[in-house]
Design a protein around this motif. Structure first.
Motif, mmCIF file in Angstrom:
data_model
loop_
_atom_site.group_PDB
_atom_site.id
_atom_site.type_symbol
_atom_site.label_atom_id
_atom_site.label_comp_id
_atom_site.label_asym_id
_atom_site.label_seq_id
_atom_site.Cartn_x
_atom_site.Cartn_y
_atom_site.Cartn_z
ATOM 1 N N ASP A 159 0.942 -1.248 -0.035
ATOM 2 C CA ASP A 159 -0.020 -0.269 -0.062
ATOM 3 C C ASP A 159 0.855 1.246 0.049
ATOM 4 O O ASP A 159 1.900 1.362 0.777
ATOM 5 N N GLU A 160 0.687 2.135 -0.838
ATOM 6 C CA GLU A 160 1.383 3.365 -1.144
ATOM 7 C C GLU A 160 1.598 4.250 0.203
ATOM 8 O O GLU A 160 2.751 4.660 0.738
ATOM 9 N N HIS A 161 0.506 4.517 0.846
ATOM 10 C CA HIS A 161 0.574 5.256 2.002
ATOM 11 C C HIS A 161 1.377 4.399 3.164
ATOM 12 O O HIS A 161 2.140 5.156 4.062
ATOM 13 N N LEU A 162 1.267 3.068 3.289
ATOM 14 C CA LEU A 162 1.883 2.451 4.284
ATOM 15 C C LEU A 162 3.637 2.423 3.917
ATOM 16 O O LEU A 162 4.344 2.722 4.872
ATOM 17 N N ARG A 171 4.949 4.956 2.409
ATOM 18 C CA ARG A 171 5.536 6.311 2.848
ATOM 19 C C ARG A 171 5.563 6.525 4.206
ATOM 20 O O ARG A 171 6.521 7.089 4.813
ATOM 21 N N LEU A 172 4.692 5.856 4.994
ATOM 22 C CA LEU A 172 4.965 5.949 6.630
ATOM 23 C C LEU A 172 5.894 5.259 6.893
ATOM 24 O O LEU A 172 6.844 5.894 7.791
ATOM 25 N N ARG A 195 8.737 4.969 5.292
ATOM 26 C CA ARG A 195 10.037 5.874 5.142
ATOM 27 C C ARG A 195 10.076 6.816 5.744
ATOM 28 O O ARG A 195 11.033 7.331 6.338
ATOM 29 N N THR A 196 8.991 7.574 6.177
ATOM 30 C CA THR A 196 8.860 8.686 7.161
ATOM 31 C C THR A 196 9.329 8.429 8.369
ATOM 32 O O THR A 196 10.030 9.095 9.089
#
Ligand SMILES: C[S@@+](CC[C@H](N)C(=O)[O-])C[C@H]1O[C@@H](n2cnc3c(N)ncnc32)[C@H](O)[C@@H]1O
Length: 223
Positions: A2-5, A7-8, A10-11
């Motif tokens: 999932d794209e948001h996961l 990103r999370l 990486r953040t």
């Protein structure tokens, strides 16, 4: 993933220290493949959790993953192995004196270097050639102390073909053995599949696959 996961993750990756910041400049200039900060954070965590004193790496490049291990250790030693002498020389430059850890720099084939160490190892990293993960496991399995951890990088992305891996490993869904047509599998994917199959069936190891970075298989020796 999932794209948001993604990103999370990486953040939330831990920040580089001064030595690693200098290393990253080298990575960007050369495009050299390292474990990256998300997986690096896992290496540091594992070193800290098992109170690592003796770490062995198969494939160290210029020392980026070794720096992550060092950040989770209070003394002890990290053994780096690398074919490419220029990368190993850079590792020396970056690491010597940067951490409260001893570094051993082994030039040449990691598969030969490991024979010069008796262990017991607290943590082992496989990050050399996927095709050689199975024989590397055979060489370190008895040298890993009970409670010690073996981590294999690149098990879900990067040089491997994840779709082929699923077919090879998910025997209930689509057993490879039942396929009638020839199955064209590259040697890296074949090596990784065979490694994952070995660790999941080894009663002395408990293994989880972490979808971090290019995929880490983390196995702890339980007997
Ligand atoms: C993915 S890079 C390692 C990156 C490093 N672990 C990091 O995250 O900073 C893989 C390295 O393994 C080295 N290598 C591949 N096979 C090797 C072997 N059999 N013995 C020693 N080094 C090897 C390659 O030259 C390459 O520099």
């Amino acid at each position: 993933m999932d794209e948001h996961l993604g990103r999370l993750l990486r953040t939330m990756a831990p920040a580089h220290d001064e030595t690693q910041t200098a290393m990253v400049e080298h990575t960007m200039a050369e495009g050299f493949p390292t474990v990256g900060p998300e997986s690096g954070g896992v290496l540091r965590l594992l070193a800290r959790l098992v109170d690592a004193r003796d770490v062995f790496e198969f494939g160290s490049g210029f020392g980026y993953s070794a720096a992550w291990f060092a950040r989770g250790m209070n003394g002890g030693r990290v053994v780096l192995t690398e074919y490419d002498d220029e990368e190993l020389a850079l590792a020396r430059e970056f690491l010597d004196g940067a951490y409260d850890v001893e570094f051993a720099f082994e030039s040449g084939d990691a598969m030969a270097a490991v024979e010069r160490y008796d262990g017991p190892f607290d943590v082992v990293l496989l990050d050399h050639e996927g095709a050689r993960y199975p024989p590397a496991l055979a060489r370190v399995r008895e040298k890993l102390r009970p409670g010690g951890v073996i981590v294999a990088d690149n098990v879900a992305a990067g040089p491997v073909d994840p779709e082929t891996l699923v077919v090879m490993l998910d025997t209930e869904e689509d057993p490879l053995v039942s396929r009638s047509e020839p199955w064209d599998v590259d040697t890296t994917t074949e090596g990784i599949a065979s490694y994952l199959d070995l660790v999941r069936n080894d009663p002395a190891l408990e293994t989880v696959l972490l979808p971090v970075g290019k995929g880490l298989a983390v196995s702890v020796r339980v007997e």
